[in-house]
Write a protein that holds these residues in place. Structure first.
Motif, mmCIF file in Angstrom:
data_model
loop_
_atom_site.group_PDB
_atom_site.id
_atom_site.type_symbol
_atom_site.label_atom_id
_atom_site.label_comp_id
_atom_site.label_asym_id
_atom_site.label_seq_id
_atom_site.Cartn_x
_atom_site.Cartn_y
_atom_site.Cartn_z
ATOM 1 N N ASP A 42 0.624 -1.138 0.174
ATOM 2 C CA ASP A 42 -0.150 0.010 0.086
ATOM 3 C C ASP A 42 0.908 1.125 -0.054
ATOM 4 O O ASP A 42 2.055 1.327 0.182
ATOM 5 N N HIS A 45 -0.240 6.366 3.797
ATOM 6 C CA HIS A 45 -1.319 7.331 3.871
ATOM 7 C C HIS A 45 -1.019 8.602 4.712
ATOM 8 O O HIS A 45 -1.829 9.632 3.877
ATOM 9 N N SER A 69 -7.379 9.624 -6.622
ATOM 10 C CA SER A 69 -7.759 8.654 -7.536
ATOM 11 C C SER A 69 -6.701 7.893 -8.228
ATOM 12 O O SER A 69 -7.010 6.697 -8.320
ATOM 13 N N ALA A 72 -5.449 5.370 -5.712
ATOM 14 C CA ALA A 72 -6.440 4.372 -5.544
ATOM 15 C C ALA A 72 -6.633 3.292 -6.754
ATOM 16 O O ALA A 72 -6.425 2.194 -6.602
ATOM 17 N N GLN A 75 -3.761 1.115 -6.157
ATOM 18 C CA GLN A 75 -3.965 0.366 -4.962
ATOM 19 C C GLN A 75 -4.728 -1.016 -5.502
ATOM 20 O O GLN A 75 -4.320 -2.180 -5.269
ATOM 21 N N ARG A 76 -5.739 -0.735 -6.394
ATOM 22 C CA ARG A 76 -6.416 -1.530 -7.078
ATOM 23 C C ARG A 76 -5.375 -2.825 -8.075
ATOM 24 O O ARG A 76 -5.643 -3.860 -8.247
ATOM 25 N N SER A 85 -9.135 1.736 0.127
ATOM 26 C CA SER A 85 -8.842 2.400 -0.801
ATOM 27 C C SER A 85 -8.311 3.828 -0.069
ATOM 28 O O SER A 85 -9.076 4.232 0.865
ATOM 29 N N ILE A 86 -7.487 4.511 -0.529
ATOM 30 C CA ILE A 86 -6.908 5.677 -0.255
ATOM 31 C C ILE A 86 -7.990 6.855 -0.460
ATOM 32 O O ILE A 86 -8.102 7.778 0.443
ATOM 33 N N ASN A 87 -9.225 6.669 -1.145
ATOM 34 C CA ASN A 87 -10.270 7.422 -1.438
ATOM 35 C C ASN A 87 -11.078 7.557 -0.276
ATOM 36 O O ASN A 87 -11.962 8.319 0.085
ATOM 37 N N GLU A 88 -11.085 6.176 0.527
ATOM 38 C CA GLU A 88 -12.017 6.072 1.679
ATOM 39 C C GLU A 88 -11.275 6.277 3.121
ATOM 40 O O GLU A 88 -12.005 6.254 4.113
#
Length: 331
Positions: A42, A45, A69, A72, A75-76, A85-88
């Motif tokens: 990952d 963060h 994004s 993210a 990450q996927r 997810s970094i978005n969350e």
């Protein structure tokens, strides 16, 4: 990036390069630690939060959100659980909100911040008073108001008074000094919250020949003759005394009146030599400090006279072009 369209893949690649440059060049993180190669790894963060804080100063919010994004998407590609997810990430969301709230607040403050007011030059003060006196002759009904204007303009300039100090002056706060001159009693001020009080001494005449004492005594004599008692305000609304009762000016009234006088004086000149809003009642205090400094008065003496408690007085003093040219003339 295989999961997204070609154009999005290109955009994401550019965004990741942007993030990588920040991590390597600004944060000093090794490239292999920014985007680890192992599956399931990952991004850091907290490092992303640092990027947001740094980038918010120069990049648009949409650009930073696009970079997140892109992270993210990376990450996927590493098979990371979407829940991480970094978005969350709540911390990332909070950092993004706060960074742009601070930026928007700074922009609003910069847009609405008042411009620094100019110092009122001594020669302009002299011209205003001469012109005001001539108007009093043309319009006898304005005599009381013109005399009052001359008094508070002189006190504000040579006494380096704040507008709150001008508004608080009472008739008995202005007394003649032994041997000539005027002594003012300042009940309280910005640097005297306890109300200990201070005295301001004004010479009868300045070295430039300005008749300080006569302007002040003229007004005081007129209002006392009209019935003003010692507890009445020195500067009253409309300069009218009905049975010795006067209504003191609000602090903002000094700026309004000064700009009105400047507008009247400038109306007869074409082009207008300045923008009236460049001046406020504080221009008197600033102008007095500047005039004293250019006359050779030490900063320490100016601080005592103007009741400054710090070197903030330096920000008030704006040397004229003529004074700054003296540096080269002396070389």
């Amino acid at each position: 990036s295989r999961a997204v369209g070609g154009s999005s893949a290109t955009t994401f690649a550019t965004a990741r390069q942007r993030y990588l440059r920040f991590c390597v060049e600004v944060a000093g993180v090794a490239e292999r630690e920014v985007f680890p190669h192992d599956r399931g790894c990952d991004v850091n963060h907290r490092l992303v939060c640092l990027f947001i804080t740094h980038a918010a100063r120069t990049l648009a919010k949409s650009t930073i959100e696009g970079t997140i994004s892109a992270l993210a998407d990376w990450q996927r590609s590493k098979g990371l659980n979407p829940a991480f997810s970094i978005n969350e990430d709540p911390l990332v969301k909070l950092t993004l909100r706060q960074a742009f709230r601070c930026r928007e607040g700074s922009l609003r403050q910069a847009a609405t911040a008042p411009r620094e007011k100019l110092a009122l030059p001594l020669n302009l003060l002299n011209e205003l008073l001469c012109w005001s006196q001539s108007q009093a002759v043309v319009e006898p009904g304005s005599m009381s108001e013109r005399v009052q204007d001359a008094c508070w303009l002189v006190l504000g300039f040579f006494g380096m008074l704040r507008r709150s100090e001008l508004a608080a002056l009472r008739v008995r706060d202005v007394q003649p000094a032994d041997g000539g001159g005027i002594v003012l009693w300042i009940r309280s001020s910005k640097t005297d919250q306890q109300g200990v009080g201070a005295t301001v001494c004004l010479a009868e005449t300045s070295s430039s020949g300005f008749p300080v004492g006569s302007f002040v005594r003229h007004h005081v004599g007129r209002i006392k003759a009209a019935g003003a008692g010692g507890d009445q305000p020195l500067v009253s609304r409309g300069a009218k005394w009905a049975g010795g009762i006067g209504s003191s000016w609000r602090r903002e009234a000094f700026t309004q009146r000064l700009r009105h006088i400047l507008s009247e004086w400038a109306a007869a000149r074409n082009p207008v030599p300045f923008e009236v809003t460049q001046f406020s009642s504080h221009s008197l205090r600033r102008g007095g400090a500047t005039a004293a400094y250019e006359a050779g008065v030490s900063l320490e003496a100016i601080m005592r006279h103007g009741r400054w408690r710090s070197n903030a007085v330096r920000t008030y003093i704006k040397e004229s072009v003529r004074a700054r040219m003296e540096v080269v003339r002396a070389m």
